[in-house]
Design a protein around this motif. Sequence first.
Motif, PDB file in Angstrom:
ATOM      1  N   ASN B  16       0.824  -1.214   0.000  1.00 54.56           N
ATOM      2  CA  ASN B  16       0.000   0.000   0.000  1.00 54.56           C
ATOM      3  C   ASN B  16       0.858   1.265   0.000  1.00 54.56           C
ATOM      4  O   ASN B  16       0.336   2.365   0.007  1.00 54.56           O
ATOM      5  CB  ASN B  16      -0.975   0.007   1.177  1.00 54.56           C
ATOM      6  N   ARG B  18       4.394   3.199  -1.862  1.00 48.73           N
ATOM      7  CA  ARG B  18       5.141   3.149  -3.131  1.00 48.73           C
ATOM      8  C   ARG B  18       6.477   3.850  -2.900  1.00 48.73           C
ATOM      9  O   ARG B  18       6.702   4.975  -3.361  1.00 48.73           O
ATOM     10  CB  ARG B  18       4.353   3.843  -4.233  1.00 48.73           C
ATOM     11  N   ARG B  88       1.157   0.690   8.730  1.00 47.00           N
ATOM     12  CA  ARG B  88      -0.024   1.569   8.651  1.00 47.00           C
ATOM     13  C   ARG B  88      -1.278   0.882   9.176  1.00 47.00           C
ATOM     14  O   ARG B  88      -2.132   1.514   9.786  1.00 47.00           O
ATOM     15  CB  ARG B  88      -0.217   2.030   7.205  1.00 47.00           C
ATOM     16  N   ALA B  91      -2.417   1.257  12.701  1.00 45.29           N
ATOM     17  CA  ALA B  91      -3.081   2.497  13.128  1.00 45.29           C
ATOM     18  C   ALA B  91      -4.474   2.177  13.663  1.00 45.29           C
ATOM     19  O   ALA B  91      -5.009   2.905  14.510  1.00 45.29           O
ATOM     20  CB  ALA B  91      -3.171   3.472  11.966  1.00 45.29           C
ATOM     21  N   HIS B 114      11.156  11.898   9.814  1.00 48.56           N
ATOM     22  CA  HIS B 114      10.654  12.244  11.144  1.00 48.56           C
ATOM     23  C   HIS B 114       9.502  13.236  11.064  1.00 48.56           C
ATOM     24  O   HIS B 114       9.075  13.786  12.062  1.00 48.56           O
ATOM     25  CB  HIS B 114      11.778  12.813  12.009  1.00 48.56           C
ATOM     26  N   HIS B 115       9.053  13.496   9.869  1.00 47.94           N
ATOM     27  CA  HIS B 115       7.834  14.295   9.713  1.00 47.94           C
ATOM     28  C   HIS B 115       7.149  13.867   8.422  1.00 47.94           C
ATOM     29  O   HIS B 115       7.765  13.216   7.547  1.00 47.94           O
ATOM     30  CB  HIS B 115       8.124  15.800   9.742  1.00 47.94           C
ATOM     31  N   ALA B 117       6.081  15.403   5.784  1.00 47.88           N
ATOM     32  CA  ALA B 117       6.517  15.871   4.458  1.00 47.88           C
ATOM     33  C   ALA B 117       7.620  14.971   3.903  1.00 47.88           C
ATOM     34  O   ALA B 117       7.608  14.617   2.723  1.00 47.88           O
ATOM     35  CB  ALA B 117       7.006  17.305   4.550  1.00 47.88           C
ATOM     36  N   LEU B 118       8.530  14.595   4.749  1.00 45.68           N
ATOM     37  CA  LEU B 118       9.655  13.765   4.299  1.00 45.68           C
ATOM     38  C   LEU B 118       9.226  12.313   4.085  1.00 45.68           C
ATOM     39  O   LEU B 118       9.440  11.728   3.016  1.00 45.68           O
ATOM     40  CB  LEU B 118      10.788  13.845   5.329  1.00 45.68           C
ATOM     41  N   ASN B 121       6.522  11.744   1.321  1.00 47.77           N
ATOM     42  CA  ASN B 121       7.097  11.925  -0.008  1.00 47.77           C
ATOM     43  C   ASN B 121       7.899  10.690  -0.418  1.00 47.77           C
ATOM     44  O   ASN B 121       7.820  10.232  -1.557  1.00 47.77           O
ATOM     45  CB  ASN B 121       7.996  13.161  -0.007  1.00 47.77           C
ATOM     46  N   VAL B 125       2.735   8.136  -0.282  1.00 49.85           N
ATOM     47  CA  VAL B 125       1.341   8.119   0.178  1.00 49.85           C
ATOM     48  C   VAL B 125       1.102   9.262   1.175  1.00 49.85           C
ATOM     49  O   VAL B 125       1.706   9.276   2.254  1.00 49.85           O
ATOM     50  CB  VAL B 125       0.989   6.781   0.878  1.00 49.85           C
ATOM     51  N   PRO B 126       0.226  10.199   0.834  1.00 45.70           N
ATOM     52  CA  PRO B 126      -0.085  11.250   1.802  1.00 45.70           C
ATOM     53  C   PRO B 126      -0.754  10.635   3.030  1.00 45.70           C
ATOM     54  O   PRO B 126      -1.634   9.775   2.897  1.00 45.70           O
ATOM     55  CB  PRO B 126      -1.072  12.156   1.053  1.00 45.70           C
ATOM     56  N   PHE B 129       2.687   8.760   7.142  1.00 45.49           N
ATOM     57  CA  PHE B 129       3.480   8.980   8.359  1.00 45.49           C
ATOM     58  C   PHE B 129       2.577   8.955   9.598  1.00 45.49           C
ATOM     59  O   PHE B 129       2.885   8.267  10.582  1.00 45.49           O
ATOM     60  CB  PHE B 129       4.210  10.327   8.265  1.00 45.49           C
ATOM     61  N   ALA B 130       1.480   9.680   9.525  1.00 45.17           N
ATOM     62  CA  ALA B 130       0.575   9.743  10.679  1.00 45.17           C
ATOM     63  C   ALA B 130       0.040   8.352  11.011  1.00 45.17           C
ATOM     64  O   ALA B 130      -0.059   7.968  12.183  1.00 45.17           O
ATOM     65  CB  ALA B 130      -0.569  10.706  10.394  1.00 45.17           C
ATOM     66  N   GLN B 131      -0.280   7.577   9.977  1.00 41.65           N
ATOM     67  CA  GLN B 131      -0.823   6.240  10.222  1.00 41.65           C
ATOM     68  C   GLN B 131       0.235   5.312  10.818  1.00 41.65           C
ATOM     69  O   GLN B 131      -0.035   4.581  11.783  1.00 41.65           O
ATOM     70  CB  GLN B 131      -1.371   5.656   8.913  1.00 41.65           C
ATOM     71  N   LEU B 133       2.871   6.138  12.477  1.00 46.34           N
ATOM     72  CA  LEU B 133       3.191   6.595  13.829  1.00 46.34           C
ATOM     73  C   LEU B 133       2.113   6.136  14.818  1.00 46.34           C
ATOM     74  O   LEU B 133       2.418   5.674  15.923  1.00 46.34           O
ATOM     75  CB  LEU B 133       3.322   8.116  13.841  1.00 46.34           C
TER      76      LEU B 133
END
Lengths: 145, 567
Positions: B16, B18, B88, B91, B114-115, B117-118, B121, B125-126, B129-131, B133
């Motif tokens: 899921n 890329r 992910r 989550a 660590h954020h 945006a990085l 990218n 997948v937008p 990172f949040a998922q 984490l």
Amino acid sequence: MENVEIDSRGNRIGLLLDEKIYPREVSLAAAYRFIDRCYVRLERAGRGQLLIWLKGKRKLSAKALEALAGDYDNELLQQLMRQQVAARTTGIREAIVGRALMSAEPWTEETEPNKTNEIAELDYTEDPLGIAVPWEEKYGGQEED
Amino acid sequence: MAEEKRLWLRLNRSCNNRCAFCHDALGHDGSMRPIKELRKAIKESLEDGGERLILSGGEPTLHPDFLKLVDYAREQGFGWIQTVTNGRMFAYAEFAQRAASAGLSEATFSMHGHHAALHDNLVGVPGAFAQSLAGIQNLLETGQVVVNIDVVLNSLNIDSLPDILSFFIKEGIFEFDLLYPVPFGRAWENKESIFFDPARAARVLPKAIEQAQGSGAVLWTNRLPPELLEGHEDLIQDPYKLHDEIRGRRAELERWLEGEPLPCREPDRCRHCFVSGFCNSLEDILNQTKTGQFSALGLDTKNEVPSNGTSPPSRTSPPQNWVQSWVPPTSQSTWVPPTSQSTSLDALVKGVQRLEIHAGSLEEARAVAPGLGLIPETWVLSLDEAPTEDPFAPLAEGWPKAERVGSQNPAVLDALLRGNWGPIWVLLEADAAAWMRSEKDKVMADPGNFWVQTPRFSGLSALCQRGVQPGMALKPLGGQPLHLVNLPACLLPDAKTHWEAPALPVEVLAQTTRIDLDLFAKHFICTLHRCFSLRCKSCNLRELCGGLPVDMAKAFGLSILKPFSSG
């Protein structure tokens, strides 16, 4: 050059431009390149037409005025090309700048993502966020190639 | 220590994310392996003594039966169940809780920034990172699952590595594996933005490592070029892990041995590839097999190998003494030249420039040599037992005199010194180094008579374990023009350095009708797997130097290399 008026007495030339051929920002960008040696005046000449006056800051001969008109035409073409290339490469330029900025971005408290408690409450069997969907299925249609 | 038996179980070829550096991308076809097949593999592995199960993909949590498989593996008896995941799916708190309850022991998250945006990218997948984490937090909250992180280093995140590690340490993660990208798949498609300047990495890595270790984190590295780890050489990946790489590419390598080109061989790619040194060395030997003319072969009369003859080696066949099956176990007069039924070596080797013989005694070497059917251009001999007569004398008819004779055993070295038969070959084990120092006067009287080389295989490990750094061990003899063989000149600047073709153990050729990959890998790891410091770029002798054995770099640090920048 039918669209050029050479006014030797007034030490200036006037250029009538069709905005369908030369978008206004292209005409303005070209005119901007002449402000070191000319005074520039812009006038609306009719629907979809722009009249640009370039008046020499020093006295110009008839020949020099004719050459000035030629220089302006060439500059118009250059600005037009730049605009077209810029339109084609927007994506890649943004990506390059974005990457450069990202690798330099310091981590701060503000950039920490929200602790996604709301995600945690969701039913994984339903997968409301579509996490379990393979990338190709979810985003594959958006690929350029 | 016996290696833990692991089962790497690939559940699917679907993901899921890329990732821009995914080397497996070409293998993703969206397929899921049937649960029946997966259960069978789990059961068979357990019957074979499997201890650790590693569920991988693609993205293993996309498999609809992921939780069932964890449950099944635990129920069947796997002691440790790990998954390598982008995390992910975790989550969803209930998914994380169920995985923990089913018996998941460890989750290795792939986190590359660590954020958002990085990371987003890089993984394409937008929101990823949040998922991920949230997944980490959910699994940590279960209190039942060990969570650690893999970071694939690349041009976009290398400068942020200290921040990446400190961010996740604050999140409660204390184990990280730093991975070097593999130049295949999308990593190769995106090579310009993935591979980075080593000098840039070398500036960032020490800070990142020291900071993380200072916070109590444990670090590992995977495929990271050793030169990036100067000052932290203990983190250089164990050279023996190369066996895993070979196993992973066995089919392609076997086809290469059969004569098909290796499809990935291209200089630009190889420059970034962890196994390129192995491939280069193998190619060199393959070229030698084509002509049958070998630059150097090694024969150890004590070596035991799994099998011989024309059939492929079998893991179940009992060990046989290879030498005895290739040459006559009795006297040379009764020996008949080997046939293709008994060995393939005679068909492969038409000539050899240098033969290295390692024998227990001179008598053993003399018994073996005539049966080889070869007349080497030069030969060297190492012995475990002191010779009572001239060991330099030709071992068989037509042979020249030995070029040098030696040992790592001080008693043998003593005998050779007393006999004064010819150049002494010192295989620099700890005892041999001590002997050199104790015989300092004699060495200094005729330093050109001593050829110093690190021992082979276990000898090298022992050397490292006992802390015998050649340069330091021989420092009391500094200023003497000894001969230094296959070691960087800067270790002993006054010595005369010689780079000789490392002797290919004959059993590598004798197993089948072609090169035995596993034995060649062992040979490569022990003899040819070498490294440099980034500083070596400035050395005047860089092009002439073969580098430092990786084992030695791990044991003594790359700082022992002192580039010659002038003269």
